[in-house]
Design a protein around this motif. Structure first.
Motif, mmCIF file in Angstrom:
data_model
loop_
_atom_site.group_PDB
_atom_site.id
_atom_site.type_symbol
_atom_site.label_atom_id
_atom_site.label_comp_id
_atom_site.label_asym_id
_atom_site.label_seq_id
_atom_site.Cartn_x
_atom_site.Cartn_y
_atom_site.Cartn_z
ATOM 1 N N ALA A 112 0.835 -1.205 0.000
ATOM 2 C CA ALA A 112 0.000 0.000 0.000
ATOM 3 C C ALA A 112 0.868 1.253 0.000
ATOM 4 C CB ALA A 112 -0.905 -0.013 1.235
ATOM 5 N N ALA A 113 0.320 2.308 -0.546
ATOM 6 C CA ALA A 113 1.027 3.592 -0.574
ATOM 7 C C ALA A 113 1.470 3.973 0.846
ATOM 8 C CB ALA A 113 0.119 4.671 -1.149
ATOM 9 N N TYR A 132 18.389 -15.153 -2.510
ATOM 10 C CA TYR A 132 17.598 -14.835 -3.695
ATOM 11 C C TYR A 132 17.553 -13.317 -3.916
ATOM 12 C CZ TYR A 132 15.735 -19.591 -3.208
ATOM 13 O OH TYR A 132 15.597 -20.951 -3.110
ATOM 14 N N PRO A 133 18.070 -12.814 -5.043
ATOM 15 C CA PRO A 133 17.937 -11.383 -5.342
ATOM 16 C C PRO A 133 16.470 -10.980 -5.512
ATOM 17 C CG PRO A 133 19.696 -12.337 -6.646
ATOM 18 C CD PRO A 133 18.959 -13.486 -5.995
ATOM 19 N N VAL A 134 16.216 -9.702 -5.365
ATOM 20 C CA VAL A 134 14.899 -9.111 -5.563
ATOM 21 C C VAL A 134 14.895 -8.439 -6.938
ATOM 22 C CG1 VAL A 134 13.339 -7.285 -4.742
ATOM 23 C CG2 VAL A 134 14.539 -8.759 -3.093
ATOM 24 N N VAL A 135 13.796 -8.563 -7.672
ATOM 25 C CA VAL A 135 13.638 -7.863 -8.952
ATOM 26 C C VAL A 135 12.614 -6.756 -8.722
ATOM 27 C CG1 VAL A 135 12.965 -8.048 -11.373
ATOM 28 C CG2 VAL A 135 14.222 -9.925 -10.284
ATOM 29 N N ILE A 136 13.013 -5.521 -9.003
ATOM 30 C CA ILE A 136 12.180 -4.362 -8.665
ATOM 31 C C ILE A 136 11.954 -3.479 -9.876
ATOM 32 C CG2 ILE A 136 14.222 -3.089 -7.861
ATOM 33 C CD1 ILE A 136 12.391 -1.828 -5.677
ATOM 34 N N ASN A 137 10.733 -2.945 -9.972
ATOM 35 C CA ASN A 137 10.337 -2.058 -11.059
ATOM 36 C C ASN A 137 10.636 -0.615 -10.673
ATOM 37 O OD1 ASN A 137 7.802 -0.331 -12.300
ATOM 38 N ND2 ASN A 137 8.648 -1.832 -13.706
ATOM 39 N N ASN A 186 10.765 4.126 -7.251
ATOM 40 C CA ASN A 186 9.817 3.039 -7.492
ATOM 41 C C ASN A 186 8.401 3.593 -7.330
ATOM 42 O OD1 ASN A 186 8.023 0.833 -7.087
ATOM 43 N ND2 ASN A 186 9.707 -0.468 -6.450
ATOM 44 N N LYS A 187 7.903 4.273 -8.343
ATOM 45 C CA LYS A 187 6.615 4.967 -8.248
ATOM 46 C C LYS A 187 5.412 4.029 -8.159
ATOM 47 C CE LYS A 187 8.200 9.198 -8.710
ATOM 48 N NZ LYS A 187 8.422 9.984 -7.530
#
Length: 196
Positions: A112-113, A132-137, A186-187
């Motif tokens: 959540a925001a 485990y790496p994290v994949v982030i947008n 990370n908007k």
């Protein structure tokens, strides 16, 4: 502030001590608390394959070395378009690692925001501690803006910082960026991390 016991003054005192000892602020921040995974970096092979390249980085931490083309096919990347289904990364990573049905596997997260910083911090620690790496947008990394979004991997953490591997820019492979910047960039509050 004139209080001689302010945090800023205390930090300056620590910095001065570190500089005197030849350590400096960078040395002090990178000390024992850093945790990272081993991985293999490969620059994204097309403009739209950042999700495939970041997924490959994540898989190499567990000894898997698929081609970006095979990952692009599994992620549904076609015709030069980027990732359309953010849930696909968790599915593909879990499938490729043989953990798809497990309680602890890769999962898509969209907190959540206002909760991204705390939630991301918790999931990065859990994921990286398990290897485990994290994949982030991201919508931005440093001064580069990505209007359609961009995927990178988080491959380590330490107090206040994340270690990133950005498949778009080799100069941003294995570098530390502060948590606040990662959250700001990370908007959409989207990432994929290992855990329950």
């Amino acid at each position: 502030m004139t209080n001689q016991h302010s945090p800023a003054l205390a930090r300056r005192g620590v910095l001065a001590l570190g500089l005197t000892a030849g350590v400096g602020l960078v040395g002090a921040r990178s000390a024992a608390a850093a945790t990272s995974v081993s991985y293999s970096y490969q620059r994204q092979q097309t403009q739209s394959w950042c999700s495939a390249a970041s997924s490959r980085i994540a898989l190499t931490a567990k000894g898997r070395t698929p081609t970006q083309a095979s990952l692009a096919a599994s992620l549904g990347l076609s015709g030069g378009s980027g990732l359309q289904d953010p849930l696909a990364i968790a599915r593909v990573l879990s499938d490729r690692l043989g953990i798809a049905g497990n309680a602890r596997r890769y999962r898509f997260r969209q907190p959540a925001a206002g909760t991204l910083k705390a939630t991301l911090h918790q999931h990065v620690r859990t994921s990286i501690d398990a290897g485990y790496p994290v994949v982030i947008n991201m919508n931005q990394v440093n001064g580069d803006h990505y209007s359609a979004g961009h995927y990178i991997a988080i491959v380590g953490y330490r107090a206040g910082d994340y270690k990133i591997a950005d498949p778009d820019e080799p100069a941003r492979n294995g570098v530390w960026r502060d948590e606040d910047s990662i959250v700001l960039w990370n908007k959409l509050n989207r990432y994929t991390a290992f855990g329950g």
